[in-house]
Design a protein around this motif. Structure first.
Motif, PDB file in Angstrom:
ATOM      1  N   GLU A  42       5.851   6.684   5.206  1.00  0.00           N
ATOM      2  CA  GLU A  42       5.132   5.546   4.716  1.00  0.00           C
ATOM      3  C   GLU A  42       4.087   4.836   5.707  1.00  0.00           C
ATOM      4  O   GLU A  42       2.681   4.662   5.522  1.00  0.00           O
ATOM      5  N   GLU A  54       1.028   7.515   5.818  1.00  0.00           N
ATOM      6  CA  GLU A  54       0.142   7.360   4.699  1.00  0.00           C
ATOM      7  C   GLU A  54      -0.802   5.940   4.691  1.00  0.00           C
ATOM      8  O   GLU A  54      -1.798   6.102   4.211  1.00  0.00           O
ATOM      9  N   CYS A  59       0.296  10.728  -1.477  1.00  0.00           N
ATOM     10  CA  CYS A  59       1.615  11.529  -0.976  1.00  0.00           C
ATOM     11  C   CYS A  59       1.275  12.619   0.324  1.00  0.00           C
ATOM     12  O   CYS A  59       1.870  13.494   0.156  1.00  0.00           O
ATOM     13  N   GLN A  64       3.854  13.868   2.472  1.00  0.00           N
ATOM     14  CA  GLN A  64       5.163  14.389   1.905  1.00  0.00           C
ATOM     15  C   GLN A  64       4.851  15.861   1.128  1.00  0.00           C
ATOM     16  O   GLN A  64       5.493  16.842   0.851  1.00  0.00           O
ATOM     17  N   ASP A  65       3.513  15.970   0.903  1.00  0.00           N
ATOM     18  CA  ASP A  65       3.199  17.020   0.117  1.00  0.00           C
ATOM     19  C   ASP A  65       1.971  18.105   1.069  1.00  0.00           C
ATOM     20  O   ASP A  65       0.908  17.583   1.188  1.00  0.00           O
TER      21      ASP A  65
END
Length: 93
Positions: free
Chosen positions: A7, A10, A24, A27-28
């Motif tokens: 978090e 990002e 994201c 995360q990706d």
């Protein structure tokens, strides 16, 4: 690199890249690679290396952004997090 949560990474990317920042990204890996494209458009080169290429169980990735004589590298178990943390380091200069 200070340890950051997904978090936090990002949020920092959103602040640094604005509306261009993909959702994201930390995360990706596909979204993280979009971040690398944004930095390449700003004049950075990008490289990524698998630091455990022969291991079936260990993962460690090294993401590097460079421009001129400056290099911003981060190693992490998560490839997306390595890319995003290196991008934050490069953009904060």
């Amino acid at each position: 690199m200070p340890q950051r949560t997904v978090e936090e990474l990002e949020k920092e990317l959103g602040t640094l890249l604005g509306s261009d920042c993909p959702a994201c990204a930390a995360q990706d890996i596909n979204a993280a690679l979009q971040v690398s494209g944004l930095l390449e458009a700003k004049g950075f080169s990008f490289a990524m290396k698998d630091c455990c290429p022969k291991s079936m169980t260990d993962t460690r990735w090294r993401a590097v952004f460079a421009r001129g004589d400056e290099e911003y590298a981060v190693e992490h178990e998560s490839s997306a997090k390595a890319v995003c943390a290196a991008a934050v380091a490069a953009l904060q200069v």
